[in-house]
Design a protein around this motif. Structure first.
Motif, mmCIF file in Angstrom:
data_model
loop_
_atom_site.group_PDB
_atom_site.id
_atom_site.type_symbol
_atom_site.label_atom_id
_atom_site.label_comp_id
_atom_site.label_asym_id
_atom_site.label_seq_id
_atom_site.Cartn_x
_atom_site.Cartn_y
_atom_site.Cartn_z
ATOM 1 N N LYS A 68 -2.889 -27.175 0.153
ATOM 2 C CA LYS A 68 -2.227 -27.337 1.444
ATOM 3 C C LYS A 68 -0.874 -26.625 1.440
ATOM 4 O O LYS A 68 -0.088 -26.739 0.497
ATOM 5 N N GLY A 69 -0.622 -25.837 2.474
ATOM 6 C CA GLY A 69 0.651 -25.142 2.586
ATOM 7 C C GLY A 69 0.742 -23.847 1.803
ATOM 8 O O GLY A 69 1.810 -23.250 1.731
ATOM 9 N N THR A 70 -0.363 -23.391 1.215
ATOM 10 C CA THR A 70 -0.376 -22.145 0.445
ATOM 11 C C THR A 70 -1.183 -21.084 1.184
ATOM 12 O O THR A 70 -1.717 -21.317 2.267
ATOM 13 N N SER A 71 -1.313 -19.913 0.575
ATOM 14 C CA SER A 71 -2.112 -18.835 1.166
ATOM 15 C C SER A 71 -3.588 -18.945 0.801
ATOM 16 O O SER A 71 -4.375 -18.056 1.126
ATOM 17 N N VAL A 72 -3.977 -20.024 0.125
ATOM 18 C CA VAL A 72 -5.401 -20.315 -0.131
ATOM 19 C C VAL A 72 -5.872 -21.265 0.955
ATOM 20 O O VAL A 72 -5.334 -22.360 1.119
ATOM 21 N N LYS A 73 -6.867 -20.845 1.713
ATOM 22 C CA LYS A 73 -7.384 -21.643 2.815
ATOM 23 C C LYS A 73 -8.812 -22.093 2.494
ATOM 24 O O LYS A 73 -9.634 -21.286 2.054
ATOM 25 N N ILE A 74 -9.082 -23.348 2.717
ATOM 26 C CA ILE A 74 -10.382 -23.937 2.406
ATOM 27 C C ILE A 74 -11.050 -24.391 3.701
ATOM 28 O O ILE A 74 -10.432 -25.081 4.518
ATOM 29 N N VAL A 75 -12.303 -24.010 3.884
ATOM 30 C CA VAL A 75 -13.041 -24.347 5.096
ATOM 31 C C VAL A 75 -14.353 -25.027 4.726
ATOM 32 O O VAL A 75 -15.114 -24.523 3.891
ATOM 33 N N GLY A 76 -14.614 -26.160 5.337
ATOM 34 C CA GLY A 76 -15.889 -26.844 5.170
ATOM 35 C C GLY A 76 -16.805 -26.518 6.331
ATOM 36 O O GLY A 76 -16.408 -26.629 7.494
#
Length: 237
Positions: free
Chosen positions: A171-179
């Motif tokens: 959260k809050g980083t440049s790594v984005k997680i999508v379900g």
């Protein structure tokens, strides 16, 4: 997202040879991406390699839950450039009444969960945990219990837990997680389960190409936002 070989972004799609994975692969290529496709179907991977150029598609044949295969493949893909997108799509079904399940069914269903973890970890390391989007394709079976899918649901609920944990960690980083949680899709996924899902019923399920377009529209948006969960149900007729 960073540019890859010859100006193309790089995506990894597991389970890329058929069904939704193929449609996601096709959609990415049409949008100018280089796709590293992961699948155990060697014959189909050979067909795709002959059909597509090496600037569009790189085929890797193996078991998504084999750690050595994952590490070797990600190293080769990372050598091409920054990996912008990982779509964990691979999985195997098992639809039976609860008392009919055996150990082999459990192992088969859990391959998808293990693969999701292995590919995510390997790509996070290769990308130094930055500028990456990970999309975990699961099922509406990850959102509810289904009578003839107890083991399948258990695996999908595990995948959802892993996905939610990644979201919290990055959260809050440049790594984005999508379900991604699609309902029934009209593909060969149900081919061995026609005692459970009839062919007539299956053909009322979602079109894989249309579904892929909806998923990619959300994943690849240039807007300054992230659609973190994509729940897609079919229209009932």
């Amino acid at each position: 997202m960073a540019n890859a070989t010859n100006g193309r972004n790089i995506a990894i799609v597991t389970g890329s040879a058929l069904g939704l994975g193929y449609e996601l692969t096709r959609g990415l290529i049409e949008r100018g991406w280089l796709v590293a496709g992961i699948d155990f179907n060697a014959e189909r991977q050979s067909e795709l390699s002959a059909e597509l150029s090496s600037e569009q598609y790189r085929a890797f044949v193996g078991d998504v839950s084999d750690e050595a295969f994952v590490k070797d493949s990600v190293a080769k893909i990372a050598a091409l450039g920054h990996i912008d997108l990982l779509i964990n799509n691979a999985g195997q079904p098992s639809f039976k009444v609860p008392a009919a399940y055996e150990g082999a069914d459990i192992d088969r269903c859990l391959k998808g969960l293990k693969g999701m973890m292995l590919w995510s970890v390997a790509v996070l390391r290769a990308d130094h945990e930055s500028d990456l989007k990970i999309a975990n394709v699961m099922s509406t079976a990850a959102t509810r219990g289904n009578a003839n899918e107890s083991v399948y649901c258990a695996a999908k609920w595990g995948e959802k837990g892993y996905t939610q944990s990644l979201k919290a960690a990055y959260k809050g980083t440049s790594v984005k997680i999508v379900g991604v949680y699609p309902g029934g899709i009209d593909t060969a996924f149900y081919r061995d389960s026609h005692d459970y899902v009839s062919e007539a019923k299956q053909h009322t399920f979602m079109n894989a190409g249309e579904l892929a377009d909806v998923v990619l529209f959300n994943l690849l948006s240039e807007a300054n936002l992230t659609v973190s969960d994509i729940l897609i149900e079919r229209n009932y007729v």
